[in-house]
Design an enzyme around this catalytic site. Sequence first.
Site, short mmCIF file in Angstrom:
data_model
loop_
_atom_site.label_atom_id
_atom_site.label_comp_id
_atom_site.label_asym_id
_atom_site.label_seq_id
_atom_site.Cartn_x
_atom_site.Cartn_y
_atom_site.Cartn_z
N ARG A 1 20.64 94.65 17.82
CA ARG A 1 21.59 95.69 17.40
C ARG A 1 20.93 96.51 16.30
NH1 ARG A 1 27.19 95.77 17.76
NH2 ARG A 1 28.26 96.97 16.19
N ARG B 1 20.83 99.45 13.70
CA ARG B 1 21.72 100.31 12.92
C ARG B 1 20.94 100.88 11.74
NH1 ARG B 1 24.22 100.13 16.82
NH2 ARG B 1 26.39 99.60 17.21
N CYS C 1 30.78 106.67 14.81
CA CYS C 1 29.49 106.69 15.50
C CYS C 1 29.62 107.31 16.87
CB CYS C 1 28.88 105.31 15.57
SG CYS C 1 29.77 104.18 16.59
N GLU D 1 26.70 102.67 6.82
CA GLU D 1 26.01 102.15 8.01
C GLU D 1 26.32 103.07 9.17
OE1 GLU D 1 28.40 100.20 10.26
OE2 GLU D 1 26.86 99.72 11.74
C1 LIG Z 1 32.33 100.71 13.00
S1 LIG Z 1 33.87 100.23 12.39
C2 LIG Z 1 33.50 99.64 10.82
C3 LIG Z 1 33.20 98.23 10.86
C4 LIG Z 1 33.37 97.51 9.58
N1 LIG Z 1 32.45 97.98 8.58
C5 LIG Z 1 33.19 96.04 9.86
O1 LIG Z 1 32.17 95.52 9.45
O2 LIG Z 1 34.02 95.43 10.55
C6 LIG Z 1 34.72 101.65 12.00
C7 LIG Z 1 36.18 101.48 11.69
O3 LIG Z 1 36.63 102.68 11.06
C8 LIG Z 1 37.97 102.90 11.44
N2 LIG Z 1 38.25 104.33 11.21
C9 LIG Z 1 37.84 105.40 11.95
N3 LIG Z 1 38.27 106.56 11.41
C10 LIG Z 1 38.97 106.22 10.29
C11 LIG Z 1 39.66 106.96 9.30
N4 LIG Z 1 39.74 108.29 9.37
N5 LIG Z 1 40.25 106.29 8.29
C12 LIG Z 1 40.20 104.94 8.20
N6 LIG Z 1 39.56 104.17 9.14
C13 LIG Z 1 38.96 104.79 10.16
C14 LIG Z 1 37.99 102.48 12.91
O4 LIG Z 1 39.31 102.16 13.31
C15 LIG Z 1 37.06 101.27 12.90
O5 LIG Z 1 37.75 100.07 12.76
#
Ligand SMILES: C[S@@+](CC[C@H](N)C(=O)[O-])C[C@H]1O[C@@H](n2cnc3c(N)ncnc32)[C@H](O)[C@@H]1O
Length: 356
Positions: free
Chosen positions: A156, A158, A74, A112
């Site tokens: 929040r 989204r 995001c 999301e």
């Molecule tokens: C907004 S959070 C998602 C939250 C999750 N759905 C939750 O409810 O806790 C996004 C996550 O994606 C991970 N992320 C970002 N790029 C990624 C990638 N290329 N591969 C795997 N994970 C990744 C980040 O470290 C972060 O923890």
Amino acid sequence: MLYTFMDFCAGIGCWRLWLEQAWFQCIAYSEIDPKAEYTYKTFFGNKEQNFWNLMKINPDNLPDFDLLIAWFPCQTFSVMGQRKGMEDPRGQVILWIKRILQQKKTKYFILENVKGLVNHNWWKTLKDILEMLDETGYYVKRQVLNTKDYGLPQSRERIYFLWVRKDLWPFNEKLKFPMSVNQEPLENYLIENSSKHNFSKTRSETMIRYLNNKYNKWELSIDDVIKKEWCIIDTRQSDIRFYQWFSPTLRNGRHWLIYSKNGKLREISGLEWLLLQWIPYELASKIIWKLPDTDLLSQAWNAMSVNVIKAIWEIFFDFISSINPHGSYTTWLSNRKTLISEWVWSYREIEQLETR
Ligand SMILES: C[S@@+](CC[C@H](N)C(=O)[O-])C[C@H]1O[C@@H](n2cnc3c(N)ncnc32)[C@H](O)[C@@H]1O
């Protein structure tokens, strides 16, 4: 029969928290941040494989699954960020998700993102994503929802996308996003009593200077602020904002989210941050001793609000059941009360259990 899902960009696993309550089983996940993985494992154990970087996954190496849960960065779309969108390499996560969907022909796909995605680049980014997934073979329902409309006192917003493979999409489809419900009182979530989170002398002095800066000019004294019980106070450079009934959006960099309780100013603690995303008290209390509050704050900031997941899941699960008859979510829920009650969801529930 259990359905299976893969939890991509899993964070601390908020989708999994609710989906595993309802006929879906997580078979693997992908999370790049070791600290988030640590919390994920503290919540769910070590059994499932972490595939780490989603953009390095060869879809041929993945097991089959019915539902794909994902997110994509995001930072590239947020109104706070630089709005580079699809040009930023991190924005390309969505292209890898598309590859996985194409290869695995997954039945359902949930995504999301921040509300800023809606009008990013004059609505072009959203249009591109919708077209790309339409060509990949999915119909979608989407809506911006606010966490505070589903019971939890945090604002929040989204955007949520529910994608269904076109060949499964029923002719008379009636998929509608959930209706809002009443909000719970903020004080149910601001339950920490440890003196560690009392406002320190240095913080109080900084606050006093802040109230007297060229923007605020003593319009409020520190006593006025303390009198506002159960109200979240957000200080920014030029103003001070009060949120009487709900918390503003949790996000990194809000070092000054405070509130007043029993005549004292307090900082919101890591536990309270997690509770304000509706992480069950029982699980949150497993991690608060293992990671510093700064990490818990970023994890809570990144997390999905579990109350919204629950609300979405009620309608989506009913929709899926109408395609594959498994009985409605409500019937399922009443038959599975034991599983649901295994978790204590709020601090108030613990209080009630103790006074019984
Ligand atoms: C907004 S959070 C998602 C939250 C999750 N759905 C939750 O409810 O806790 C996004 C996550 O994606 C991970 N992320 C970002 N790029 C990624 C990638 N290329 N591969 C795997 N994970 C990744 C980040 O470290 C972060 O923890």
